[in-house]
Design a protein around this motif. Structure first.
Motif, PDB file in Angstrom:
ATOM      1  N   ASN A 154     -60.848 -17.397   4.014  1.00 42.31           N
ATOM      2  CA  ASN A 154     -61.629 -18.077   2.884  1.00 42.31           C
ATOM      3  C   ASN A 154     -61.109 -16.860   1.626  1.00 42.31           C
ATOM      4  O   ASN A 154     -61.593 -16.348   1.547  1.00 42.31           O
ATOM      5  CB  ASN A 154     -62.618 -17.749   3.119  1.00 42.31           C
ATOM      6  CG  ASN A 154     -63.862 -18.744   4.401  1.00 42.31           C
ATOM      7  OD1 ASN A 154     -63.104 -19.677   4.480  1.00 42.31           O
ATOM      8  ND2 ASN A 154     -64.201 -18.026   5.225  1.00 42.31           N
ATOM      9  N   TYR A 155     -60.618 -17.988   0.850  1.00 44.38           N
ATOM     10  CA  TYR A 155     -60.590 -17.632  -0.548  1.00 44.38           C
ATOM     11  C   TYR A 155     -60.307 -18.477  -1.626  1.00 44.38           C
ATOM     12  O   TYR A 155     -60.328 -19.347  -1.697  1.00 44.38           O
ATOM     13  CB  TYR A 155     -58.801 -16.782  -0.648  1.00 44.38           C
ATOM     14  CG  TYR A 155     -58.182 -17.804  -0.464  1.00 44.38           C
ATOM     15  CD1 TYR A 155     -57.090 -18.399  -1.253  1.00 44.38           C
ATOM     16  CD2 TYR A 155     -57.405 -17.893   0.643  1.00 44.38           C
ATOM     17  CE1 TYR A 155     -55.304 -19.561  -1.223  1.00 44.38           C
ATOM     18  CE2 TYR A 155     -56.248 -19.090   1.456  1.00 44.38           C
ATOM     19  CZ  TYR A 155     -56.117 -20.350   0.336  1.00 44.38           C
ATOM     20  OH  TYR A 155     -54.177 -21.133   0.856  1.00 44.38           O
ATOM     21  N   THR A 156     -60.511 -18.179  -2.799  1.00 41.44           N
ATOM     22  CA  THR A 156     -60.790 -18.812  -3.992  1.00 41.44           C
ATOM     23  C   THR A 156     -59.357 -19.272  -4.320  1.00 41.44           C
ATOM     24  O   THR A 156     -58.519 -19.634  -3.856  1.00 41.44           O
ATOM     25  CB  THR A 156     -61.149 -18.288  -5.181  1.00 41.44           C
ATOM     26  OG1 THR A 156     -60.062 -16.942  -5.219  1.00 41.44           O
ATOM     27  CG2 THR A 156     -62.555 -17.467  -5.226  1.00 41.44           C
ATOM     28  N   PRO A 157     -59.627 -20.655  -4.646  1.00 36.64           N
ATOM     29  CA  PRO A 157     -58.391 -21.842  -4.873  1.00 36.64           C
ATOM     30  C   PRO A 157     -57.358 -21.461  -6.137  1.00 36.64           C
ATOM     31  O   PRO A 157     -58.181 -20.671  -6.792  1.00 36.64           O
ATOM     32  CB  PRO A 157     -59.537 -23.209  -6.600  1.00 36.64           C
ATOM     33  CG  PRO A 157     -60.595 -23.049  -5.533  1.00 36.64           C
ATOM     34  CD  PRO A 157     -60.897 -21.354  -5.502  1.00 36.64           C
ATOM     35  N   THR A 158     -56.443 -21.766  -5.862  1.00 36.73           N
ATOM     36  CA  THR A 158     -54.981 -21.310  -6.394  1.00 36.73           C
ATOM     37  C   THR A 158     -54.025 -21.913  -6.045  1.00 36.73           C
ATOM     38  O   THR A 158     -54.158 -22.796  -5.515  1.00 36.73           O
ATOM     39  CB  THR A 158     -54.224 -19.941  -6.100  1.00 36.73           C
ATOM     40  OG1 THR A 158     -53.705 -19.667  -6.875  1.00 36.73           O
ATOM     41  CG2 THR A 158     -53.859 -20.121  -4.483  1.00 36.73           C
ATOM     42  N   SER A 159     -53.655 -22.659  -7.727  1.00 35.65           N
ATOM     43  CA  SER A 159     -51.968 -23.224  -7.377  1.00 35.65           C
ATOM     44  C   SER A 159     -50.470 -22.711  -7.363  1.00 35.65           C
ATOM     45  O   SER A 159     -50.157 -22.875  -7.137  1.00 35.65           O
ATOM     46  CB  SER A 159     -51.941 -24.536  -9.049  1.00 35.65           C
ATOM     47  OG  SER A 159     -51.820 -22.967 -10.026  1.00 35.65           O
ATOM     48  N   SER A 160     -51.234 -21.496  -6.688  1.00 32.62           N
ATOM     49  CA  SER A 160     -49.976 -20.389  -6.771  1.00 32.62           C
ATOM     50  C   SER A 160     -49.033 -21.347  -5.387  1.00 32.62           C
ATOM     51  O   SER A 160     -49.678 -19.963  -4.642  1.00 32.62           O
ATOM     52  CB  SER A 160     -50.263 -19.173  -7.147  1.00 32.62           C
ATOM     53  OG  SER A 160     -48.986 -18.782  -6.663  1.00 32.62           O
ATOM     54  N   LYS A 161     -47.723 -20.956  -5.399  1.00 31.82           N
ATOM     55  CA  LYS A 161     -47.402 -21.660  -3.809  1.00 31.82           C
ATOM     56  C   LYS A 161     -46.828 -20.199  -3.031  1.00 31.82           C
ATOM     57  O   LYS A 161     -47.391 -19.544  -2.128  1.00 31.82           O
ATOM     58  CB  LYS A 161     -46.038 -22.468  -4.175  1.00 31.82           C
ATOM     59  CG  LYS A 161     -46.342 -23.798  -4.400  1.00 31.82           C
ATOM     60  CD  LYS A 161     -45.108 -24.686  -4.505  1.00 31.82           C
ATOM     61  CE  LYS A 161     -45.275 -25.909  -4.806  1.00 31.82           C
ATOM     62  NZ  LYS A 161     -43.997 -26.510  -4.975  1.00 31.82           N
TER      63      LYS A 161
END
Length: 367
Positions: A349-356
């Motif tokens: 469970n982690y906060t959203p990110t767009s970093s691949k």
């Protein structure tokens, strides 16, 4: 760009001042030695000080014995260490201060600040989702969570009502009849009576703040010198103000040391604590490999492992995992000298990110 490492005791900071200041800090006292930072570091700059180094001789770890005290003795004897050791070493020349170790650390022992702001407070950086709170509207301040917490992260401050607000009555001593024998003081369950038997200085004092009007002293007095009545018992509780009989207080969770194990929620009868864990999954124990040495239980930050207590052989009776209190950090698997434990993470469970790059780092922790 050069990183500068500052070491103070078992803690350290790695600083770099170029295009903004970055500081990676480490607190050894809250590190759980799980190794997630080591496995996540993209430049292999982190090394975990192994709890059970493979080059040591651990033959006695498979010896049968009884009791957790013996487990602790063996742990300290064969590792020649205590729990308060430097658990993490970071090569400052390799470290790029990317913050991934900080992002995956379930104990918040590692933290990256950028220009004085933690990346946990910067939306561009993902972080583990975990929390523990206590609903004080439900809490009855019984302190069960405080006692159960394996990290000592919970403090319950409570204010008890006065005895006079719970029970009322009257009590007096006729000193002309009292022989100062002291039987009343010895029998008083509230320790509210003090008798001085010194010849010529005899006295008896009843502390009405402590007295619960149980009438034990009255019944015990051999000369009927004590007159007492419990009004609460005789006339009902309508004389008492219910509002004054309520236990009040506050419940405090140290967010820095709390590991989100859920013991507080597990022991609470009022469902006051709400805990959200960063990892989901399960733990496998290989019965054939498990030597029941107790290294895993001794190192578990969540007190989620039980070691069988027996005076006889325990083969086939491995350690028991209390899954409801396990956070799937992997410290037990890293500590096991026999490789008997496998921690399987099915969800992070982690906060959203767009970093691949960050997504790949989190996914690498899944099994």
């Amino acid at each position: 760009m050069v990183n500068v490492k500052e070491i103070e005791g078992n803690n350290f900071k790695i600083k770099r001042s170029a295009n903004g200041e970055r500081i990676l800090s480490f607190k050894s006292n809250i590190c759980i030695g799980c190794g997630l930072c080591e496995s996540t570091c993209p430049v292999s700059a982190i090394e975990i000080d192994a709890v059970a180094p493979s080059e040591r001789n651990y033959e006695k770890f498979t010896t049968y014995f009884s009791g957790h005290e013996k487990i602790t003795q063996n742990y300290e004897l064969f590792t020649n260490k205590t729990k308060d050791v430097v658990k993490v070493t970071i090569d400052e020349d390799k470290c790029v201060l990317c913050g991934m170790c900080s992002g995956v650390c379930p104990a918040s022992a590692l933290n990256l600040d950028i220009d004085g702001v933690s990346i946990k407070d910067i939306d561009a950086y993902p972080t583990l989702i975990s929390s523990a709170v206590i609903d004080e509207d439900k809490c009855v301040f019984c302190k069960r969570c405080e006692v159960a917490c394996p990290r000592g992260s919970i403090t319950i401050n409570r204010e008890l009502p006065k005895r006079a607000d719970l029970v009322t009555g009257e009590i007096e001593v006729c000193e002309d009849e009292c022989i100062y024998c002291g039987a009343c003081a010895e029998l008083c369950p509230a320790e509210a009576i003090v008798v001085d038997k010194t010849t010529g200085e005899e006295s008896i004092v009843i502390d009405k703040e402590k007295c619960v009007y149980c009438l034990v002293c009255k019944k015990a007095c051999p000369v009927n010198a004590i007159k007492a009545v419990c009004r609460s018992c005789s006339y009902g509780e309508y004389e008492l103000d219910p509002a004054k009989a309520v236990i009040t207080g506050d419940a405090i969770i140290d967010d820095e040391t709390c590991i989100r194990c859920g013991w507080c929620a597990g022991v609470c009868s009022e469902d006051a604590p709400i805990v959200e864990k960063p990892f989901e999954g399960y733990v496998n124990v290989d019965e054939e490999k498990c030597g029941v040495c107790g290294a895993c239980a001794d190192l578990c930050p969540c007190n989620a492992l039980e070691v069988p207590k027996t005076t006889g052989p325990v083969r086939g009776v491995p350690v028991n995992v209390k899954e409801e209190f396990c956070i799937k950090c992997g410290a037990c698997a890293k500590a096991c000298p026999n490789g008997a434990l496998e921690v399987v993470r099915t969800k992070i469970n982690y906060t959203p990110t767009s970093s691949k790059t960050w997504i790949a780092a989190f996914n690498a922790l899944l099994n």
